[in-house]
Design a protein around this motif. Structure first.
Motif, short mmCIF file in Angstrom:
data_model
loop_
_atom_site.label_atom_id
_atom_site.label_comp_id
_atom_site.label_asym_id
_atom_site.label_seq_id
_atom_site.Cartn_x
_atom_site.Cartn_y
_atom_site.Cartn_z
N GLY A 56 -0.23 5.15 -5.28
CA GLY A 56 -1.39 6.07 -4.88
C GLY A 56 -1.79 6.75 -5.83
O GLY A 56 -1.31 6.36 -7.29
N GLN A 57 -2.25 7.89 -5.70
CA GLN A 57 -2.48 8.87 -6.70
C GLN A 57 -1.37 9.38 -7.70
O GLN A 57 -0.31 9.66 -7.15
N GLY A 58 -1.50 9.23 -9.00
CA GLY A 58 -0.45 9.54 -9.78
C GLY A 58 0.74 8.35 -9.93
O GLY A 58 1.69 8.57 -10.82
N ASN A 59 0.51 7.16 -9.19
CA ASN A 59 1.37 6.20 -9.00
C ASN A 59 0.65 4.95 -9.20
O ASN A 59 0.48 4.36 -8.05
N PRO A 60 0.11 4.65 -10.19
CA PRO A 60 -0.76 3.53 -10.15
C PRO A 60 -0.11 2.07 -10.01
O PRO A 60 1.17 1.87 -10.32
N LYS B 2 0.91 -1.26 -0.08
CA LYS B 2 -0.08 -0.07 -0.01
C LYS B 2 0.95 1.24 -0.01
O LYS B 2 0.58 2.19 -0.44
#
Length: 354
Positions: free
Chosen positions: A316-320, A312
């Motif tokens: 994140g956002q911008g890093n799929p 996790k």
């Protein structure tokens, strides 16, 4: 390509001292080691670890046993033959049985073109999926007992490395990776590279070990002083750098599954190979033979039913998420099908080398 040695730069990979990684050390001291390790794995993909927990005396004894093994006659080594097919990875691999390759495909015909490695593989005695194939006790007395002890000593060191990586990466649970590694799915390999004419390596007619990444989580490599290990420069694809052997050190590298866990952005599985050793390790004479080389890699893999999916903290956002989840056992079998024939030669047919 006679100038291969001049074209390949020498490099000292980062050195991390694990002497401060002890149960009674302060969090500050452990964190310093952990960050150093994680940074080295992130920036280079390879790191030399000293004071790693495997005593030097034990390493020297392991190499002595390895030499005794490979000094046996072929028919003696073939009393513990590697099983046929890609499922079980244990026992003595005779010349021509397997081939390390970076090709990832389910096409068995591709794998059939890529074979030529000799070694002996050992695992946990409590892994029914990968039963060990031991020599008869009378052939090499004490070998089984020593290697079993050595296997679990290496495992203890590997768990420290995995926990340190988790702490250094800033995982909310630094022991996250340790929970997937009981030690029963690891593999200890004894490797022997016999002398060959240096010209075969210089002209790329042969490679001691072609460029590849490792399948598992991490690899711990112990090697003699012969040299020849090269790692790819992560900042310049296709450029390989020679790694100078360091006495007693463990050369550790990131494997494919750990790269998948970290989403590749932080930890990348680096290509490496074994090729032409330094000039001092080539004999003079008409054929300029290389020295024999011995190495002992310890491959650390998740348990066979472990599901490897992006941690996790690594997406994140911008890093799929870059990789679909995989089950260790299925991934290993897919890679192994490239490396092994479905049937192997008999002892009588095995070449007399190794």
């Amino acid at each position: 390509m006679g100038s291969i040695e001049q074209e390949t730069p020498q490099v000292s990979i980062p050195v991390v001292d694990f002497s401060a990684w002890t149960p009674d050390a302060t969090l500050e001291a452990r964190l310093a080691v952990a960050k150093e390790l994680a940074d080295a794995c992130h920036n280079v993909g390879f790191v030399s670890i000293i004071n790693h927990g495997v005593p030097l005396e034990l390493l020297e004894e392991a190499f002595a046993w390895s030499k005794k093994l490979f000094d046996l006659k072929t028919e003696e080594k073939m009393l513990a033959p590697h099983p046929d097919g890609p499922t079980v990875h244990r026992g003595y691999s005779w010349p021509g049985l397997e081939k390390v390759s970076q090709v990832i495909s389910s096409d068995v015909e591709v794998g059939e073109q890529l074979r030529a490695v000799t070694d002996c593989k050992i695992g946990s005695e409590d892994n029914p999926e990968q039963p060990n194939v031991w020599l008869p006790p009378s052939t090499l007395p004490g070998f089984r007992e020593f290697m079993t002890h050595f296997y679990w000593t290496c495992n203890t060191a590997s768990l420290s490395i995995l926990e340190a990586l988790g702490l250094g990466m800033g995982l909310s649970d630094p022991s996250f990776l340790v929970k997937f590694h009981s030690g029963h799915n690891n593999q200890l390999r004894l490797l022997h590279y016999p002398p060959i004419p240096a010209a075969m390596l210089e002209t790329e007619q042969a490679a001691r070990m072609p460029a590849h990444s490792d399948w598992g989580s991490i690899t711990m490599l112990f090697q003699d002083d012969c040299g020849g290990l090269e790692v790819e420069n992560q900042k310049k694809e296709g450029e390989f750098m020679k790694v100078t052997p360091r006495s007693g050190a463990c050369v550790m590298n990131v494997g494919d599954l750990l790269m998948r866990w970290s989403n590749e952005d932080y930890l990348k599985s680096t290509l490496h190979r074994v090729t032409l050793p330094p000039a001092r390790d080539r004999f003079t004479g008409e054929e300029r033979m290389t020295r024999a080389r011995y190495s002992i890699p310890y491959f650390v893999s998740p348990d066979i039913d472990a599901v490897i999916e992006c941690m996790k903290e690594c997406a994140g956002q911008g890093n799929p998420v870059k990789y679909e989840s995989v089950i260790q056992g299925e991934y290993r079998l897919m890679r192994a099908k490239l490396q092994y024939r479905e049937t192997g030669p008999t002892a009588a047919a095995a070449p007399a080398t190794g």
